[in-house]
Write an enzyme that holds these catalytic residues in place. Structure first.
Site, PDB file in Angstrom:
ATOM      1  N   CYS A 101      44.675  17.746 -26.926  1.00  0.00           N
ATOM      2  CA  CYS A 101      44.470  16.080 -27.178  1.00  0.00           C
ATOM      3  C   CYS A 101      43.003  15.858 -27.089  1.00  0.00           C
ATOM      4  CB  CYS A 101      45.374  15.671 -26.219  1.00  0.00           C
ATOM      5  SG  CYS A 101      47.263  15.746 -26.096  1.00  0.00           S
ATOM      6  N   HIS A 109      44.628   9.950 -25.519  1.00  0.00           N
ATOM      7  CA  HIS A 109      45.282   9.435 -24.361  1.00  0.00           C
ATOM      8  C   HIS A 109      43.977   9.215 -23.306  1.00  0.00           C
ATOM      9  CE1 HIS A 109      45.294  13.278 -22.261  1.00  0.00           C
ATOM     10  NE2 HIS A 109      45.851  13.850 -23.354  1.00  0.00           N
TER      11      HIS A 109
END
Length: 418
Positions: A344, A326
């Protein structure tokens, strides 16, 4: 299938039941007068069977039997098949006096049985029988996944059952009835994730631009005690280009390839110590333009040093527990240089938008050189490719069998990890 007088064992191949239908007419002999050149006579008076008559439905749990009535004639061959073309396996006694099925009949099926005989002079007889079996009281339903559409080369096929199936024999019946075909063809296998879930994957990834068809032949087939297969909706999916993103947590770079050719290299940051990103092959599960990510969702107390509450854009999910690729504009200074996330893979907003627009569900995201553990094969998305092929095949009842009572995999919670 026909047999000489010396051959007494008949093996047909699938299922059956019966009510007497019209037979063939008798005829005295062929042009040369030899009995074997005659048209078959009607053998109705020569045999008996244990099927049903009229509108009654036969019990699919009961074997079919054909018996020669007299010593003056014998049964030479029996074939039995249902309307779907599935044959029933059977055995014929050495003296031709008796034939019986050795495989279960299908439930809710219509059968046609062809009985060939000969009399004491060797003249051939024929009788055709038909009957129907009663429908099953318990049906094993199968739902295939994913939804119809186009996917990446890493997308497994899934089969969800509405009832648990335990025991190698019952599981083998299920696997034989679940058909997966692709063009181009691939070597692949089902794997039992738990008693109600199977995954199918090729030995390697799907070929780029392949087409995949999935169907079930279990309708009416006996799986276990009083449990029969139910109709299932077939599935067709297509495969796109081979898109593979390789994230090197050591060099802090992501390399993206299309069909083996590098199309982008992106500076990234991955999980910091204590939150290291999982190694291994992951499969894109979906894309979310906006996600609100909070540290409390992964057990970080609010107000602590590691706490966060962030609006996140261009989020591509790769695990059920909340691992994404992301946009992370707050860590641009560390991207390409250090790992500072909570698990992440973060990148600039422009790079995240490009990645979001480039990948699709089923594409491959591979993480290497992280301090984290390897992603588990099941329970947190599609880690199927992290099982070597020989171990994957051990999860098939047809290949090596599986142990009874394997515990179901608990679904992971949907937690974002930034």
């Amino acid at each position: 299938m026909s047999y000489s007088p010396r051959s007494r064992t008949v093996m047909s191949c699938s299922l059956l039941v019966a009510s007497v239908a019209a037979g063939a007419t008798a005829c005295s002999g062929g042009p040369d007068g030899h009995p074997l050149s005659a048209k078959p006579y009607d053998a109705a008076s020569q045999i008996t069977f244990n099927g049903t008559a009229g509108t009654a439905k036969a019990n699919p749990e009961k074997p079919l039997e054909i018996i020669a009535r007299s010593k003056d004639g014998r049964i030479t061959d029996v074939t039995a098949a249902d309307a779907a073309g599935r044959y029933v396996a059977g055995e014929l006694s050495a003296d031709g006096a008796w034939w019986h099925s050795i495989a279960p009949l299908a439930a809710g099926a219509r059968y046609t049985v062809k009985v060939s005989t000969e009399d004491e002079d060797g003249a051939p007889g024929l009788r055709m029988l038909t009957f129907e079996t009663a429908p099953a009281k318990r049906g094993l339903k199968v739902s295939f996944g994913p939804e119809p559409g186009k996917y990446g080369v890493g997308q497994p096929v899934t089969a969800k059952l509405n009832a648990p199936v335990k025991g190698a024999a019952a599981r083998a019946v299920v696997e034989r009835g679940l058909k997966v075909s692709s063009s181009p063809a691939v070597e692949g296998s089902w794997h039992w994730v738990d008693s109600k879930t199977l995954h199918f994957r090729p030995k390697d990834f799907w070929p780029a631009n392949a087409s995949v068809k999935v169907r079930s032949n279990l309708d009416g087939i006996k799986v276990a005690n009083k449990l029969y297969g139910a109709p299932a909706k077939p599935l067709e999916i297509s495969i796109g280009d081979r898109i593979e993103a390789i994230t090197d947590a050591g060099s802090h770079q992501m390399t993206v390839k299309r069909n083996g050719k590098v199309i982008n290299t992106i500076p990234v940051t991955t999980g910091k110590p204590g939150f290291s990103t999982r190694n291994g092959v992951k499969v894109v599960l979906g894309k979310e333009y906006f996600v609100r990510m909070r540290g409390t969702s992964i057990g970080i107390p609010a107000g602590s040093a590691d706490s966060y509450d962030l609006p996140v854009y261009y989020a591509t999910r790769v695990t059920l527990s909340g691992e994404y690729v992301h946009a992370a504009p707050w860590s641009v200074g560390s991207q390409g240089a250090a790992n500072v996330s909570h698990g992440c893979t973060g990148m600039s907003t422009s790079n995240a938008e490009w990645f979001y627009d480039t990948v699709r569900q089923g594409d491959i995201v591979r993480v290497v050189n992280s301090e984290g553990e390897t992603m588990a094969p099941f329970g947190n998305g599609f880690g199927d490719w992290n099982l070597p092929w020989n171990k994957w095949r051990r999860g098939s009842a047809l290949m090596a069998g599986t142990s009874d009572g394997r515990s179901p995999v608990d679904a992971a919670r949907l937690r974002p990890e930034v």
